[in-house]
Design a protein around this motif. Structure first.
Motif, PDB file in Angstrom:
ATOM      1  N   GLY A 344       0.825  -1.226   0.014  1.00 23.83           N
ATOM      2  CA  GLY A 344      -0.107  -0.085  -0.130  1.00 23.83           C
ATOM      3  C   GLY A 344       0.808   1.256  -0.016  1.00 23.83           C
ATOM      4  N   LEU A 345       2.229   1.077  -0.138  1.00 22.86           N
ATOM      5  CA  LEU A 345       2.912   2.235   0.085  1.00 22.86           C
ATOM      6  C   LEU A 345       2.955   3.310  -1.154  1.00 22.86           C
ATOM      7  N   ILE A 346       2.989   2.802  -2.350  1.00 26.52           N
ATOM      8  CA  ILE A 346       2.795   3.667  -3.353  1.00 26.52           C
ATOM      9  C   ILE A 346       1.390   4.270  -3.623  1.00 26.52           C
ATOM     10  N   MET A 347       0.394   3.504  -3.362  1.00 26.32           N
ATOM     11  CA  MET A 347      -1.027   4.207  -3.169  1.00 26.32           C
ATOM     12  C   MET A 347      -1.282   5.339  -2.149  1.00 26.32           C
ATOM     13  N   THR A 348      -0.531   5.044  -0.835  1.00 30.36           N
ATOM     14  CA  THR A 348      -0.502   5.943  -0.020  1.00 30.36           C
ATOM     15  C   THR A 348       0.152   7.181  -0.213  1.00 30.36           C
ATOM     16  N   LEU A 349       1.347   7.172  -0.790  1.00 29.10           N
ATOM     17  CA  LEU A 349       1.812   8.220  -1.193  1.00 29.10           C
ATOM     18  C   LEU A 349       1.302   9.071  -2.307  1.00 29.10           C
ATOM     19  N   GLY A 350       0.667   8.464  -3.275  1.00 29.38           N
ATOM     20  CA  GLY A 350      -0.148   9.037  -4.398  1.00 29.38           C
ATOM     21  C   GLY A 350      -1.390   9.909  -3.652  1.00 29.38           C
ATOM     22  N   ALA A 351      -1.930   8.949  -2.698  1.00 25.48           N
ATOM     23  CA  ALA A 351      -3.254   9.716  -2.182  1.00 25.48           C
ATOM     24  C   ALA A 351      -2.622  10.774  -1.304  1.00 25.48           C
ATOM     25  N   ASP A 352      -1.345  10.983  -0.746  1.00 25.40           N
ATOM     26  CA  ASP A 352      -0.854  11.971   0.194  1.00 25.40           C
ATOM     27  C   ASP A 352      -0.755  13.199  -0.881  1.00 25.40           C
ATOM     28  N   HIS A 353      -0.211  12.981  -2.043  1.00 21.54           N
ATOM     29  CA  HIS A 353       0.113  14.075  -2.810  1.00 21.54           C
ATOM     30  C   HIS A 353      -0.871  14.572  -3.895  1.00 21.54           C
ATOM     31  N   ALA A 354      -2.008  13.914  -3.849  1.00 20.08           N
ATOM     32  CA  ALA A 354      -3.041  14.076  -5.113  1.00 20.08           C
ATOM     33  C   ALA A 354      -4.002  15.338  -4.446  1.00 20.08           C
ATOM     34  N   PRO A 355      -4.073  16.168  -5.537  1.00 21.32           N
ATOM     35  CA  PRO A 355      -5.098  17.298  -5.146  1.00 21.32           C
ATOM     36  C   PRO A 355      -6.343  16.743  -4.953  1.00 21.32           C
ATOM     37  N   ARG A 356      -7.124  17.384  -4.289  1.00 19.18           N
ATOM     38  CA  ARG A 356      -8.822  16.973  -4.421  1.00 19.18           C
ATOM     39  C   ARG A 356      -9.519  17.347  -5.827  1.00 19.18           C
ATOM     40  N   HIS A 357      -9.024  18.384  -6.375  1.00 16.70           N
ATOM     41  CA  HIS A 357      -9.728  18.726  -7.736  1.00 16.70           C
ATOM     42  C   HIS A 357      -8.580  18.172  -8.866  1.00 16.70           C
ATOM     43  N   GLY A 358      -9.045  17.156  -9.433  1.00 11.53           N
ATOM     44  CA  GLY A 358      -8.287  16.395 -10.367  1.00 11.53           C
ATOM     45  C   GLY A 358      -7.540  15.395  -9.741  1.00 11.53           C
ATOM     46  N   ARG A 359      -8.134  14.818  -8.760  1.00  8.13           N
ATOM     47  CA  ARG A 359      -7.443  13.690  -8.113  1.00  8.13           C
ATOM     48  C   ARG A 359      -7.121  12.370  -9.084  1.00  8.13           C
ATOM     49  N   ALA A 360      -7.943  12.143  -9.869  1.00  9.63           N
ATOM     50  CA  ALA A 360      -8.028  10.976 -10.804  1.00  9.63           C
ATOM     51  C   ALA A 360      -7.056  10.999 -11.820  1.00  9.63           C
ATOM     52  N   TYR A 361      -6.831  12.542 -12.301  1.00  6.68           N
ATOM     53  CA  TYR A 361      -5.903  12.600 -13.419  1.00  6.68           C
ATOM     54  C   TYR A 361      -4.316  12.449 -12.663  1.00  6.68           C
TER      55      TYR A 361
END
Length: 421
Positions: A344-361
């Motif tokens: 889950g490390l890679i997913m967690t780091l991605g979630a930490d840095h993803a903006p709310r608007h445009g998260r899927a991008y």
């Protein structure tokens, strides 16, 4: 701060969206158990469905007249389908929402499996396998995006580590069910098991509540529209620093799957012993996903990211010095521990840095980087083995893991930010 609050002291996130019918991210009494079936059931079933067919794909390809190299390429098409569809997956998720993207992924995977099993030619069989890979991209991105929004920051790593862990459990048990079906009805029965699994995942996913974002605060300017291009521009520094570390992590993880059986063969161990070593290493991984997530939530991401890669790197460097079953088992077990605590490390780091608007991008690019590493790692290992030796290739993989540890230690921020705009 350098650590996260304990679950009992987790403070509400005032900016988090409300998820009707599921625990809100503002709920200080949030519990993963409350969302276990809805959040993790589809992942278990989706992993089960894919795990059921993966060992059978090369055998079916051979039955359809493929050479050994062509059968291996058909297997590669699944990973290639995921790699090439991460960006389209982000567009699908942005347009349809996480829930319907999850449902669509399950149905598309079932269609791909049906095409593979009902076709009587190698080309449509390969096309079906590519469709399964496409569904992986959509499903994994939508699932990650959903939990990122639905789970409080203080529980994020545990949720995403559990997500990765139950997917692995599903992929672990799927082959056992397909083996029984194949024994009774022949090779195509494995795809029937896979279809049941992914359709069941879609059915449970359809019951997920949609994420409802709070209204825009009065007196504040509305956020600017986002596009894939603006996400790339605004977050290019993260992609070029921590993203490169993610590429290395994925390359090491993918390479380890080939290293253990190859070195077992080098030591002239019986195939049954090689399978036992590989199975024990994989089983060890599944024991650590939740404790690792808890450590990431309570102490910070670095406390898991760096040790994970250090343990794998040292184990890989030691592996060429193993001389038999026991010593190789010890090295392989260490690799399993290192990979398990990084679940889950890679997913967690991605979630930490993803903006709310445009998260899927953002997550589409993040998963693309991860898949690039996963695809290039085994290819690089092959080149190193051809140019040097098997022991040299394994050692180089260990050095790559140590480099990943250094990069993660340098670029993972000490704080876990909540939701960004």
């Amino acid at each position: 701060m350098s650590s996260q609050p304990s679950p009992a002291d987790a403070a509400p996130d005032a900016t988090a969206p409300v998820t009707p019918g599921a625990p809100s991210t503002s709920d200080a009494n949030f519990s993963l158990r409350k969302i276990a079936v809805a959040a993790f059931g589809p992942s278990l079933l989706f992993g089960f469905g894919e795990g059921a067919i993966l060992p059978i794909v090369p055998l079916m390809a051979r039955d359809l007249g493929a050479s050994v190299s062509m059968a291996a390429f058909v297997v590669t098409l699944i990973g290639l389908g995921s790699l090439l569809n991460n960006i389209p997956a982000s567009i699908i998720t942005m347009r349809w929402g996480e829930r319907w993207a999850i449902v669509a992924a399950g149905i598309w995977s079932a269609l791909g499996m049906a095409l593979s099993v009902l076709s009587h030619g190698l080309v449509p069989f390969a096309a079906g396998c590519f469709m399964v890979g496409m569904s992986q991209a959509v499903y994994n991105l939508a699932r990650q995006s959903y939990l990122t929004e639905a789970v409080p920051v203080a529980f994020r790593a545990r949720a995403l580590s559990t997500l990765g862990g139950v997917m692995r459990i599903g992929m672990f048990i799927g082959p056992f069910f397909s083996a029984a079906a194949v024994h009774a009805f022949g090779l195509p029965a494995a795809f029937a098991v896979g279809i049941v699994g992914v359709l069941a995942a879609a059915a449970i996913g359809a019951r997920l509540p949609d994420l409802v974002h709070p209204p825009h605060p009065a007196g504040h300017a509305a956020p600017a529209p986002v596009s894939f291009k603006t996400i790339l521009a605004d977050h290019r520094r993260v992609f070029l620093t921590l993203g490169l570390g993610v590429v290395l992590v994925s390359a090491v993880r993918a390479s380890r799957q080939a290293v253990i059986p190859l070195w077992s063969d080098q030591l002239m161990l019986a195939p049954a012993l090689a399978s036992l070593i590989y199975g024990i290493s994989g089983g060890i991984e599944m024991l650590f996903f939740y404790p690792a997530g808890r450590v990431m939530d309570v102490k910070g991401r670095r406390w898991v990211a760096v040790p994970s890669m250090l343990i794998i790197g040292i184990a890989m460097l030691a592996m060429p010095f193993t001389v038999g079953f026991v010593t190789l088992l010890l090295a392989a077990t260490a690799v399993g521990v290192g990979n398990g605590i990084g679940s889950g490390l890679i997913m967690t780091l991605g979630a930490d840095h993803a903006p709310r608007h445009g998260r899927a991008y953002f997550l589409g690019v993040w998963r693309f980087l991860s898949d690039v590493g996963g695809s290039c790692g085994p290819a690089l290992l092959s080149v190193l083995i051809a140019g040097a030796s098997l022991s040299g290739g394994i050692a180089a993989t260990g050095v790559m893991a140590l480099a990943a540890a250094a990069m993660l230690g340098r670029w993972i921020p000490p704080k876990v930010q909540a939701h960004k705009t």
